[in-house]
Enzyme design. Structure first.
Site, PDB file in Angstrom:
ATOM      1  N   GLN A  75       0.830  -1.209   0.000  1.00  0.00           N
ATOM      2  CA  GLN A  75       0.000   0.000   0.000  1.00  0.00           C
ATOM      3  C   GLN A  75       0.868   1.265   0.000  1.00  0.00           C
ATOM      4  O   GLN A  75       0.491   2.284   0.586  1.00  0.00           O
ATOM      5  CB  GLN A  75      -0.933  -0.001   1.215  1.00  0.00           C
ATOM      6  CG  GLN A  75      -2.163  -0.882   1.037  1.00  0.00           C
ATOM      7  CD  GLN A  75      -3.070  -0.403  -0.103  1.00  0.00           C
ATOM      8  OE1 GLN A  75      -3.132   0.781  -0.426  1.00  0.00           O
ATOM      9  NE2 GLN A  75      -3.783  -1.327  -0.719  1.00  0.00           N
ATOM     10  N   SER A  76       2.016   1.218  -0.651  1.00  0.00           N
ATOM     11  CA  SER A  76       2.923   2.363  -0.667  1.00  0.00           C
ATOM     12  C   SER A  76       2.276   3.611  -1.303  1.00  0.00           C
ATOM     13  O   SER A  76       1.844   3.582  -2.459  1.00  0.00           O
ATOM     14  CB  SER A  76       4.180   1.989  -1.458  1.00  0.00           C
ATOM     15  OG  SER A  76       4.936   3.151  -1.763  1.00  0.00           O
ATOM     16  N   ASN A  77       2.242   4.701  -0.534  1.00  0.00           N
ATOM     17  CA  ASN A  77       1.770   5.983  -1.074  1.00  0.00           C
ATOM     18  C   ASN A  77       2.753   6.510  -2.111  1.00  0.00           C
ATOM     19  O   ASN A  77       2.375   7.141  -3.089  1.00  0.00           O
ATOM     20  CB  ASN A  77       1.616   7.011   0.043  1.00  0.00           C
ATOM     21  CG  ASN A  77       0.568   6.602   1.058  1.00  0.00           C
ATOM     22  OD1 ASN A  77      -0.568   6.326   0.704  1.00  0.00           O
ATOM     23  ND2 ASN A  77       0.953   6.549   2.330  1.00  0.00           N
TER      24      ASN A  77
END
Ligand SMILES: *Cc1c(COP(=O)(O)O)cnc(C)c1O
Length: 336
Positions: A75-77
């Site tokens: 879920q890396s921004n």
């Protein structure tokens, strides 16, 4: 104050982002608490990574690159912002994503990952072990892309290096201008620390822009010693490459590792409860991975010692909305 000499940048973020006083939390804590809304650097490109990417993409374009390679958690921004920005600038993106499922890549396609997929980024799944030695994965992809006639731009985790640091140097100059407009001087600038680039930019920025606030970070993983060395290495590389004449020592870094809780992207009930409370009082939407933990740590320390950050505190909201939307099942049970 001398003029700051910025490297080239492309325009990606909506700036300046507003600074707003949190009335409920100021009353509750007995200090003047403000939030710098870097969750509003854009909608698709929201969050702190966009500021760094303005400098990274300028460098990528200057080198004639046509594909960017970066990495992060599922879920890396940062990966999501990179994937979308790449499309907007006519480049491709390859994302090395760390997965906890066997085989890797079994996570639901929601939140940030949904957007990565929507813009058609290529995802290369790796296990946590492979991620720890990801230099090898970068090298393999670099060779593969070059063989296919592409020119890759390799960007580290979080975009946190001497190029990305400029994003938060510029943010501090923006804060300095807002202090003048508002007639306020902040005693502390509080933020979440994930890969260290925001912290490095903030500490360099306060020196370069002559801002007196103390930079206070909350680690969301690892520990203080790890981040002090990581931030110092980014600071030193930035100072060297751009010949900044500023003295800086690691004693000046204040990174607190007591509020990472049970680990990266894992929430404790009291963190969820604070996210809910911030949303229902001042209407601030925090995320469970970064800003929720930093806000929790800040509130806890001010409750224990009211002036631990001084009278006027600026909390940098670094974004994370899509991560929150991918983690609703952690929050929903508490919403009754
Ligand atoms: C990446 C991130 C951070 C941490 O910033 P670093 O520069 O990686 O330390 C904080 N908040 C959010 C929402 C992020 O995505």
């Amino acid at each position: 104050m001398n003029r700051i000499n910025y490297p080239d940048r492309v325009k990606l973020a909506s700036m300046p982002t507003p600074i707003v006083r949190l009335n409920h939390w100021s009353r509750e804590l007995g200090v003047d608490l403000y939030v710098k809304h870097d969750d509003r650097t854009g909608s698709d490109l929201s969050g702190n990574k966009v500021r760094k990417l303005e400098f990274h993409f300028a460098e990528a374009q200057a080198r004639g690159c046509d594909v960017v390679v970066t990495c992060g958690g599922v879920q890396s921004n940062h990966a999501r912002a990179t994937a979308i920005a790449a499309r907007q600038l006519g480049l491709d993106a390859v994302l090395i994503l760390r997965s906890r499922t066997t085989p890797p890549g079994g996570e639901p396609v929601d939140g940030n990952l949904f957007l990565d997929r929507l813009v058609g980024a290529r995802v290369v799944w790796v296990t946590p072990d492979e991620y720890r030695s990801r230099e090898a994965v970068y090298e393999r992809l670099d060779a593969e892309l070059r063989l296919a006639g592409r020119t890759p731009y390799l960007m580290p985790e979080g975009g946190s290096d001497e190029v990305g640091a400029w994003g938060y140097i510029a943010a501090v100059e923006e804060i300095a201008a807002q202090e003048s407009e508002m007639g306020v001087r902040f005693d502390a600038i509080v933020h979440a620390v994930g890969s260290g680039g925001t912290t490095a930019g903030l500490v360099l920025g306060t020196k370069l822009a002559g801002v007196g606030a103390e930079v206070r970070g909350f680690a969301v993983c690892d520990d203080t010693a790890y981040f002090v060395s990581r931030v110092m290495s980014i600071v030193e590389r930035t100072v060297d490459r751009y010949q900044l004449r500023i003295p800086f020592s690691s004693n000046e870094l204040r990174i607190d590792d007591r509020y990472k809780g049970v680990g990266y992207a894992l929430s404790r009930p009291e963190e969820i409860s604070l996210i809910k409370s911030a949303a229902r009082t001042d209407g601030i939407i925090l995320d469970p991975v970064y800003t929720g933990k930093a806000f929790f740590g800040m509130v806890d320390l001010i409750r224990a010692d009211r002036l631990s950050f001084g009278r006027r505190v600026l909390f940098v909201h670094t974004g994370g909305i899509f991560g929150l939307l991918a983690a609703t099942s952690d929050v929903v049970p508490s919403l009754a």
